[in-house]
Design a protein around this motif. Structure first.
Motif, PDB file in Angstrom:
ATOM      1  N   GLN A  95       3.266  26.668   0.388  1.00  0.00           N
ATOM      2  CA  GLN A  95       2.131  27.109  -0.420  1.00  0.00           C
ATOM      3  C   GLN A  95       2.534  28.124  -1.484  1.00  0.00           C
ATOM      4  OE1 GLN A  95      -0.832  25.806  -0.552  1.00  0.00           O
ATOM      5  NE2 GLN A  95      -1.530  27.262  -2.102  1.00  0.00           N
ATOM      6  N   ASP A  96       3.558  28.931  -1.198  1.00  0.00           N
ATOM      7  CA  ASP A  96       3.931  29.958  -2.184  1.00  0.00           C
ATOM      8  C   ASP A  96       4.437  29.341  -3.483  1.00  0.00           C
ATOM      9  OD1 ASP A  96       6.438  29.091  -1.374  1.00  0.00           O
ATOM     10  OD2 ASP A  96       7.026  31.002  -0.470  1.00  0.00           O
ATOM     11  N   TYR A  97       4.899  28.077  -3.432  1.00  0.00           N
ATOM     12  CA  TYR A  97       5.271  27.371  -4.662  1.00  0.00           C
ATOM     13  C   TYR A  97       4.069  27.270  -5.592  1.00  0.00           C
ATOM     14  CZ  TYR A  97       6.475  23.291  -7.627  1.00  0.00           C
ATOM     15  OH  TYR A  97       6.684  22.435  -8.689  1.00  0.00           O
TER      16      TYR A  97
ATOM     17  N   ALA B 170       0.822  -1.219   0.000  1.00  0.00           N
ATOM     18  CA  ALA B 170       0.000   0.000   0.000  1.00  0.00           C
ATOM     19  C   ALA B 170       0.852   1.262   0.000  1.00  0.00           C
ATOM     20  CB  ALA B 170      -0.916   0.021   1.223  1.00  0.00           C
ATOM     21  N   GLY B 171       2.173   1.115   0.028  1.00  0.00           N
ATOM     22  CA  GLY B 171       3.059   2.261   0.099  1.00  0.00           C
ATOM     23  C   GLY B 171       3.534   2.514   1.517  1.00  0.00           C
ATOM     24  N   PHE B 172       4.573   3.330   1.658  1.00  0.00           N
ATOM     25  CA  PHE B 172       5.106   3.648   2.981  1.00  0.00           C
ATOM     26  C   PHE B 172       4.000   4.141   3.900  1.00  0.00           C
ATOM     27  CE2 PHE B 172       9.352   5.137   0.932  1.00  0.00           C
ATOM     28  CZ  PHE B 172       9.796   3.826   0.858  1.00  0.00           C
ATOM     29  N   GLU B 173       3.991   3.658   5.133  1.00  0.00           N
ATOM     30  CA  GLU B 173       3.023   4.163   6.111  1.00  0.00           C
ATOM     31  C   GLU B 173       3.269   5.643   6.399  1.00  0.00           C
ATOM     32  OE1 GLU B 173       1.259   3.099  10.564  1.00  0.00           O
ATOM     33  OE2 GLU B 173       3.105   2.155   9.853  1.00  0.00           O
ATOM     34  N   SER B 174       4.536   6.036   6.472  1.00  0.00           N
ATOM     35  CA  SER B 174       4.861   7.441   6.734  1.00  0.00           C
ATOM     36  C   SER B 174       4.337   8.350   5.627  1.00  0.00           C
ATOM     37  CB  SER B 174       6.374   7.615   6.867  1.00  0.00           C
ATOM     38  OG  SER B 174       7.039   7.175   5.689  1.00  0.00           O
ATOM     39  N   TYR B 175       4.415   7.878   4.377  1.00  0.00           N
ATOM     40  CA  TYR B 175       3.903   8.672   3.253  1.00  0.00           C
ATOM     41  C   TYR B 175       2.382   8.753   3.308  1.00  0.00           C
ATOM     42  CZ  TYR B 175       3.039  10.137  -1.595  1.00  0.00           C
ATOM     43  OH  TYR B 175       2.606  10.799  -2.716  1.00  0.00           O
ATOM     44  N   ARG B 176       1.733   7.618   3.600  1.00  0.00           N
ATOM     45  CA  ARG B 176       0.266   7.637   3.667  1.00  0.00           C
ATOM     46  C   ARG B 176      -0.230   8.531   4.805  1.00  0.00           C
ATOM     47  NH1 ARG B 176      -1.303   2.490   4.891  1.00  0.00           N
ATOM     48  NH2 ARG B 176       0.804   1.602   4.847  1.00  0.00           N
ATOM     49  N   ASN B 177       0.503   8.575   5.904  1.00  0.00           N
ATOM     50  CA  ASN B 177       0.130   9.463   7.011  1.00  0.00           C
ATOM     51  C   ASN B 177       0.217  10.929   6.596  1.00  0.00           C
ATOM     52  OD1 ASN B 177      -0.406   7.416   8.862  1.00  0.00           O
ATOM     53  ND2 ASN B 177       1.694   7.365   9.650  1.00  0.00           N
ATOM     54  N   LYS B 178       1.316  11.294   5.941  1.00  0.00           N
ATOM     55  CA  LYS B 178       1.479  12.684   5.501  1.00  0.00           C
ATOM     56  C   LYS B 178       0.495  13.043   4.394  1.00  0.00           C
ATOM     57  CE  LYS B 178       5.426  14.770   5.128  1.00  0.00           C
ATOM     58  NZ  LYS B 178       6.838  15.115   4.806  1.00  0.00           N
ATOM     59  N   LEU B 179       0.241  12.077   3.516  1.00  0.00           N
ATOM     60  CA  LEU B 179      -0.695  12.325   2.418  1.00  0.00           C
ATOM     61  C   LEU B 179      -2.108  12.530   2.968  1.00  0.00           C
ATOM     62  CD1 LEU B 179      -0.817  12.563  -0.652  1.00  0.00           C
ATOM     63  CD2 LEU B 179      -1.170  10.091  -0.773  1.00  0.00           C
ATOM     64  N   SER B 180      -2.464  11.751   3.985  1.00  0.00           N
ATOM     65  CA  SER B 180      -3.763  11.919   4.637  1.00  0.00           C
ATOM     66  C   SER B 180      -3.904  13.328   5.208  1.00  0.00           C
ATOM     67  CB  SER B 180      -3.921  10.881   5.749  1.00  0.00           C
ATOM     68  OG  SER B 180      -5.077  11.124   6.512  1.00  0.00           O
ATOM     69  N   GLN B 181      -2.837  13.836   5.805  1.00  0.00           N
ATOM     70  CA  GLN B 181      -2.877  15.193   6.359  1.00  0.00           C
ATOM     71  C   GLN B 181      -3.002  16.233   5.253  1.00  0.00           C
ATOM     72  OE1 GLN B 181      -3.101  16.093   9.686  1.00  0.00           O
ATOM     73  NE2 GLN B 181      -3.641  18.004   8.638  1.00  0.00           N
TER      74      GLN B 181
ATOM     75  N   TYR C  68      -4.578  15.866   2.465  1.00  0.00           N
ATOM     76  CA  TYR C  68      -5.979  15.884   2.057  1.00  0.00           C
ATOM     77  C   TYR C  68      -6.842  16.612   3.088  1.00  0.00           C
ATOM     78  CZ  TYR C  68      -4.869  12.674  -1.727  1.00  0.00           C
ATOM     79  OH  TYR C  68      -4.343  12.117  -2.867  1.00  0.00           O
ATOM     80  N   ARG C  69      -6.562  16.389   4.362  1.00  0.00           N
ATOM     81  CA  ARG C  69      -7.332  17.078   5.398  1.00  0.00           C
ATOM     82  C   ARG C  69      -7.160  18.594   5.282  1.00  0.00           C
ATOM     83  NH1 ARG C  69      -5.677  12.503   8.904  1.00  0.00           N
ATOM     84  NH2 ARG C  69      -7.542  11.211   9.201  1.00  0.00           N
ATOM     85  N   ASN C  70      -5.967  19.012   4.903  1.00  0.00           N
ATOM     86  CA  ASN C  70      -5.729  20.447   4.701  1.00  0.00           C
ATOM     87  C   ASN C  70      -6.550  21.000   3.542  1.00  0.00           C
ATOM     88  OD1 ASN C  70      -3.883  20.371   6.784  1.00  0.00           O
ATOM     89  ND2 ASN C  70      -2.089  20.246   5.448  1.00  0.00           N
ATOM     90  N   HIS C  71      -7.022  20.107   2.667  1.00  0.00           N
ATOM     91  CA  HIS C  71      -7.879  20.493   1.541  1.00  0.00           C
ATOM     92  C   HIS C  71      -9.339  20.085   1.793  1.00  0.00           C
ATOM     93  CE1 HIS C  71      -3.958  20.930  -0.400  1.00  0.00           C
ATOM     94  NE2 HIS C  71      -4.562  21.644  -1.335  1.00  0.00           N
ATOM     95  N   ASN C  72      -9.665  19.905   3.060  1.00  0.00           N
ATOM     96  CA  ASN C  72     -11.040  19.551   3.469  1.00  0.00           C
ATOM     97  C   ASN C  72     -11.519  18.236   2.865  1.00  0.00           C
ATOM     98  OD1 ASN C  72     -11.426  21.999   5.019  1.00  0.00           O
ATOM     99  ND2 ASN C  72     -11.616  23.080   3.052  1.00  0.00           N
ATOM    100  N   ILE C  73     -10.568  17.297   2.696  1.00  0.00           N
ATOM    101  CA  ILE C  73     -10.889  15.969   2.201  1.00  0.00           C
ATOM    102  C   ILE C  73     -10.500  14.976   3.298  1.00  0.00           C
ATOM    103  CG2 ILE C  73     -10.446  14.240   0.420  1.00  0.00           C
ATOM    104  CD1 ILE C  73      -9.601  16.564  -1.436  1.00  0.00           C
ATOM    105  N   ASP C  74     -11.491  14.333   3.868  1.00  0.00           N
ATOM    106  CA  ASP C  74     -11.251  13.431   4.994  1.00  0.00           C
ATOM    107  C   ASP C  74     -10.920  12.032   4.483  1.00  0.00           C
ATOM    108  OD1 ASP C  74     -11.120  12.190   7.431  1.00  0.00           O
ATOM    109  OD2 ASP C  74     -13.291  12.056   7.708  1.00  0.00           O
ATOM    110  N   VAL C  75      -9.622  11.734   4.372  1.00  0.00           N
ATOM    111  CA  VAL C  75      -9.153  10.423   3.928  1.00  0.00           C
ATOM    112  C   VAL C  75      -8.123   9.931   4.934  1.00  0.00           C
ATOM    113  CG1 VAL C  75      -7.997   9.109   2.118  1.00  0.00           C
ATOM    114  CG2 VAL C  75      -9.533  10.964   1.490  1.00  0.00           C
TER     115      VAL C  75
END
Length: 396
Positions: A285-287, A67-78, A80-87
């Motif tokens: 974000q400025d990127y 499923a991919g690195f757990e550390s990556y999935r944790n950061k990716l989940s965050q 999405y949450r920053n974009h109001n997507i609850d995953v």
């Protein structure tokens, strides 16, 4: 001699890449080509992503979790949450590009002969993914005159049969650049609830929304948690096409456990690319603000330039970095080949993607091309000059 499979023979060529031999021949002649055919950004990849690979001290390049690195999935989940997507992290599977995510999705929700409704024109490789999965694409046509907005829901309902399993959208759209409104997303949500279908949303261009418009994710619609499947990728967001890292996400546990079997069968996504992708999540974000500013400027230049060419019609994109242009020619593929084989202006020419390959309805989009505005503005200006001169000279 042994024969090729029917499936192999049915696999469509990529309208984006099939003219590459013509381009290679033109380059051998010494011609410079402005490549408007492929969505390869010239924006620099975030330095943090490159440094994470360059400075890594791995001694054994091992498999990751399927499923991919757990550390990556944790950061990716965050992210999405920053974009109001609850995953949640366990609602994500990291894939080898968004392409593999779509293949896993089709394999998980469709049997051979099942149908998926897709507004067309659509990303050309959906045809290929469907063919390799034994799935029938059922197109519902959007129109350039309407900016490629979502067709009326009644048009979708006419096409729903007992074989229909899903509706697939790309938002913002490749190749049209159309960005779905909240009302359109809500309409799609209602129809999949009504008919008990999946809604698959390819959201790889999420950040690329212009003129103050907002992206609405299918994952943010209440009441369709068991219907919604999101496809994503780092390719365009961070200008990391070569990383080949994407993901699929759903709150439907049966879908995700089924997709995991496909993920296990291919073992794991690439390790170094996951390291780069995880680091890319720290991009400030400025990127993105600078990138959006740049693409808005390029879009405006391209659309205004196309509108000034006699006989050309174009729908102004609201997102992504593509547009569909209708040309005053009968056969855009012949024109695209002619541009590479026979035309030059100051020893330069342009490469475009014939749009017929972005449709599944036969004989549709024959006079259209997809243009990716992924070049610097000075190069877009030159490309427009060449295109204008070429259309004036072309006799097809």
């Amino acid at each position: 001699m042994p024969s090729i499979s029917n499936k192999g023979q049915a696999m469509p060529e990529s309208p984006i890449r099939k003219l590459v031999p013509y381009a290679e021949a033109a380059i051998k002649k010494g011609r410079n080509i402005y490549q408007l055919n492929i969505g390869q950004p010239d924006i620099k990849t975030p330095a943090k992503a490159l440094a994470a690979v360059k400075d890594n001290a791995i001694e054994v390049l091992s498999y990751s979790h399927s499923a991919g690195f757990e550390s990556y999935r944790n950061k990716l989940s965050q992210y999405y949450r920053n974009h109001n997507i609850d995953v949640a992290p366990d609602e994500l599977i990291i894939t080898t590009g968004g392409s593999e995510a779509l293949l896993f999705t089709m394999g998980s929700i469709c049997d051979a002969g099942d149908e998926v409704i897709i507004p067309e024109p659509f990303y050309a490789n959906y045809n290929g993914f469907a063919t390799s999965s034994g799935v029938k694409v059922v197109p519902v046509k959007s129109k350039i005159e309407e900016g490629f907005a979502l067709p009326p829901i009644s048009e979708f309902e006419k096409l729903i049969t007992e074989k229909t399993k899903a509706i697939l959208i790309c938002n913002p759209g490749n190749p049209t650049g159309y960005l779905y409104t909240k009302e359109e997303i809500d309409q799609l949500a209602e129809i999949v609830k009504k008919h008990d279908l999946f809604i698959v949303a390819d959201e790889v261009y999420r950040e690329f929304a212009y003129d103050g418009a907002k992206h609405y994710s299918i994952m943010g619609v209440p009441g369709i948690e068991q219907n919604a499947i999101m496809i994503d990728s780092v390719s365009k967001r961070y200008s990391m096409c070569g990383a080949r890292i994407g993901c699929m996400a759903s709150k439907n546990k049966e879908v995700m456990s089924t997709a995991m079997k496909f993920a296990q069968a291919r073992l794991s996504p690439p390790t170094f690319a996951q390291i780069a992708s995880e680091a890319a999540l720290d991009t400030p974000q400025d990127y993105f603000e600078e990138v959006i500013k740049e693409y808005t400027s390029r879009r405006n230049l391209l659309v205004e330039g196309l509108e000034q060419i006699p006989g050309v019609k174009v729908a102004k994109p609201k997102g992504a970095f593509y547009c569909i242009a209708e040309l005053p020619v009968k056969d855009a593929e012949d024109f695209a080949k002619w541009l590479l084989e026979s035309f030059e202006l100051n020893n330069e020419t342009v490469m475009v993607a014939p749009a017929a390959g972005f449709y599944s309805t036969p004989n549709t989009g024959l006079n259209q091309v997809r243009i990716a505005y992924v070049l610097k503005k000075e190069n877009l200006e030159k490309a427009l000059e060449i295109l204008k001169a070429a259309l004036k000279e072309y006799k097809g």
